[in-house]
Each structure stands twice: as structure tokens, then as C-alpha cells.
Write an enzyme that holds these catalytic residues in place. Structure first.
Site, mmCIF file in Angstrom:
data_model
loop_
_atom_site.group_PDB
_atom_site.id
_atom_site.type_symbol
_atom_site.label_atom_id
_atom_site.label_comp_id
_atom_site.label_asym_id
_atom_site.label_seq_id
_atom_site.Cartn_x
_atom_site.Cartn_y
_atom_site.Cartn_z
ATOM 1 C CE LYS A 1 8.096 -2.751 -8.180
ATOM 2 N NZ LYS A 1 8.221 -2.418 -6.783
ATOM 3 N NE ARG B 1 7.975 -8.607 -3.769
ATOM 4 C CZ ARG B 1 7.374 -8.544 -4.953
ATOM 5 N NH1 ARG B 1 7.888 -7.829 -5.943
ATOM 6 N NH2 ARG B 1 6.242 -9.201 -5.142
HETATM 7 N N1 PMM Z 1 6.579 -4.528 -5.364
HETATM 8 C C1 PMM Z 1 5.543 -5.282 -5.798
HETATM 9 C C2 PMM Z 1 4.902 -6.185 -4.945
HETATM 10 N N2 PMM Z 1 5.321 -6.342 -3.672
HETATM 11 N N3 PMM Z 1 6.797 -5.770 -1.928
HETATM 12 C C3 PMM Z 1 7.811 -5.029 -1.469
HETATM 13 N N4 PMM Z 1 8.221 -5.167 -0.185
HETATM 14 N N5 PMM Z 1 8.455 -4.115 -2.251
HETATM 15 C C4 PMM Z 1 8.090 -3.899 -3.554
HETATM 16 O O1 PMM Z 1 8.693 -3.034 -4.212
HETATM 17 C C5 PMM Z 1 7.001 -4.672 -4.078
HETATM 18 C C6 PMM Z 1 6.372 -5.600 -3.217
HETATM 19 C C7 PMM Z 1 5.041 -5.132 -7.200
HETATM 20 O O2 PMM Z 1 5.780 -5.868 -8.077
HETATM 21 P P1 PMM Z 1 5.376 -7.267 -8.795
HETATM 22 O O3 PMM Z 1 3.996 -7.108 -9.334
HETATM 23 O O4 PMM Z 1 6.405 -7.364 -9.834
HETATM 24 O O5 PMM Z 1 5.492 -8.384 -7.825
#
Ligand code: PMM
Length: 285
Positions: free
Chosen positions: A221, A261
Site C-alpha cells: 500500500k 492479506r
Molecule cells: N485491501 C484491498 C483489497 N481488499 N480486503 C481486506 N480485507 N483488507 C484490505 O486491506 C484490502 C482488501 C486493496 O488492495 P489490493 O488492490 O492490493 O488488493
């Protein structure tokens, strides 16, 4: 607390690792690498081989400013990938804000619904999750990608996020979701700037006090890139913030996160094992 047991999900006695498969052409953190369904399935299987306990499949980018995809397109992206991965025995999570997608995903074999809106984007979602009986990630959220930056206003971010999460949890419980289904997430980067994300990470102990497993999504991030900016202030690109993600993983696991994650699974799987051994050394586990 690393001893959370969530019914229907693996239990390893340590922080779990959720690997990310974004079936999108425009995710900020992996640039559409897995847009093709076959490539997405292969990627998911590789992540398991590298140590992922859960594979999170998403068909809608949530990067700041992103436009929404249609329901049909989201379903077209995620359903076949989830079906094949589940058939292969993978514990699959669906990353969606839509009840219809969640329902189809569970029908295709998904074991967990990961809703970054915590039930706010689609009011039907909690009832669908209650009926499905699967674990449900309730993330802290204040609005869709195009509107969230302006809502990143807090006077005491940890207290406010914990309080808003508690309200969301109460609301989904009232809709029939069971206590044992609930997982909470502070939603790093969602209506949060860097100065909000760091206190939330430092406040994992306070989030644990909500009484539910906590999942942390810090991987790649922007706030990591900002921390590691060049002397002239140019943020480090996400592709070079993976080592910083590992540091967050180890610290979050040590602080009692239930799951992280992440995009790069192998080194993060190592990091959670280091944290588990460290906690053993402290006699905490
Ligand atoms: N961040 C993203 C997408 N899904 N789900 C959860 N539970 N927590 C998060 O912080 C989260 C998520 C965005 O990140 P990406 O685009 O790198 O997948």
C-alpha cells in the site's frame, strides 16, 4: 492472540497468510497480472504452493479513485476462478462488496466473504452471509474509492475506527450473522492516509479488544512507499515496498493479528513463522 479458530477456515496456531489474486486489469498493486482466468487459477495454485492458507479472489479494483465494474463483469471475472480453485481443494475467499457475487462465489465453493465495505455498500450482503453461514470479513469503510479520500478525517483514528467497526458488527449481527462468522479489519488505506494507517497498526491490540479475529491488509500500500520515499520526496513504487510489507507482517503477527492479506506469499509465510517462534520464545502461545 494467535489462537483464533474460525469455523470452516484453516487453523495453524499462528497468524494465517491470505494470498491475493486480483482478477482485474487495473489493480494498483499487481497491475492486472492475473486478468486471464487461467492465469488467475495458476497464480492462486502457486500462492498455495508458496504457503498461502487462504486465496482471496477479487474482480473489482478498490484502488483510490477507481470506477466500479458492473455486477455481470465482476461475476464473469471471479466465479470461474473460484470454482476451479475450490475444486482443487484451495480455501478460497471472495473479495466483493456485492451480495449477488458473494452468493455465487459461495455456490462456487468460496469459504469466506471478504467485504471491504463491511456490509455498507450492499445492504443485502449481511443476510446473504448469514444464510451462507461462512466467515465474513467486516472491514472499516467510509465510502467508495472515488469518495473515500475526502472522508479520511479523524481526531482519534484508533478509537473512531474501533467504534465504527463495533457498530458495523452490531448491525450485521442484528441481520442474522453469527458471532463465530465475524472477522474485523481496520481497512488500511480506505479513507485513511499514512498518518492514520500507522496508529491503526500500532493499535492492533485495541482492535483485538473488539473480541473478533483481526485481519490486516498492508501489502504494497501507498503508505509504505511514502515512508520509504527518496530524499527528494518521490514515493517508493509498490513493486519495491515488499520488504516493508514483510516487516509489517512480522510485527502484525507478533501483535496478535489473526491473518495478513499479502501479494507475495513465500516471504510473508516465513515472516509469520518467525513471529510464531518469537511468541513461543516469550511463552505467549
Ligand atoms: N485491501 C484491498 C483489497 N481488499 N480486503 C481486506 N480485507 N483488507 C484490505 O486491506 C484490502 C482488501 C486493496 O488492495 P489490493 O488492490 O492490493 O488488493
Amino acid at each position: 492472540m494467535t489462537t483464533w479458530r474460525v469455523p470452516g477456515l484453516p487453523h495453524e496456531g499462528r497468524c494465517l497468510v491470505m494470498g491475493v489474486v486480483n482478477v482485474t486489469p487495473d489493480s494498483f498493486s499487481d497491475g492486472g497480472q492475473s486478468f486471464d482466468p487461467d492465469v488467475a487459477v495458476r497464480h492462486g495454485l502457486e500462492l498455495v504452493e508458496q504457503g498461502a492458507d487462504i486465496v482471496d479472489v477479487g474482480g473489482e479494483s478498490t484502488r483510490p479513485g477507481a470506477a466500479r465494474v458492473s455486477l455481470e463483469e465482476e461475476l464473469r471475472r471471479v466465479e470461474p476462478v473460484i470454482r476451479v480453485l475450490a475444486q482443487e481443494g484451495v480455501t478460497v475467499s471472495v473479495d466483493t462488496m456485492r451480495a449477488e457475487v458473494a452468493e455465487a462465489a459461495v455456490g462456487a465453493g468460496a469459504a469466506l466473504v471478504n467485504d471491504v465495505s463491511g456490509g455498507l455498500a450492499d445492504p443485502v450482503m449481511p443476510r446473504v452471509v448469514a444464510a451462507a453461514g461462512v466467515p465474513y470479513v467486516v472491514m472499516h469503510w467510509r465510502g467508495h474509492s472515488h469518495e473515500m479520500e475526502g472522508r479520511a478525517v479523524y481526531s482519534d483514528v484508533v478509537t473512531e475506527v474501533a467504534e465504527e467497526l463495533r457498530k458495523r458488527v452490531d448491525s450485521v449481527l442484528a441481520e442474522g450473522v453469527a458471532e463465530h462468522q465475524i472477522i474485523v479489519d481496520p481497512g488500511l488505506g480506505f479513507a485513511k492516509r499514512a498518518e492514520h494507517n500507522w496508529p491503526l497498526l500500532a493499535g492492533i491490540g485495541r482492535l483485538n479488544e473488539l473480541g473478533y479475529p483481526v485481519i490486516i491488509g498492508a501489502s504494497r500500500k501507498r503508505f509504505l512507499g511514502r515512508l520509504l520515499a527518496d530524499p527528494d520526496g518521490t514515493p517508493r513504487p509498490f513493486s519495491r515496498s515488499d520488504d516493508a510489507t514483510l516487516a509489517v507482517t512480522a510485527l502484525a503477527a507478533h501483535a496478535g493479528a489473526w491473518c495478513v492479506r499479502v501479494h507475495r506469499v513465500r516471504p510473508n509465510a516465513d515472516a509469520v513463522r518467525v513471529a510464531a517462534a518469537w511468541l513461543d520464545g516469550e511463552g505467549v502461545r
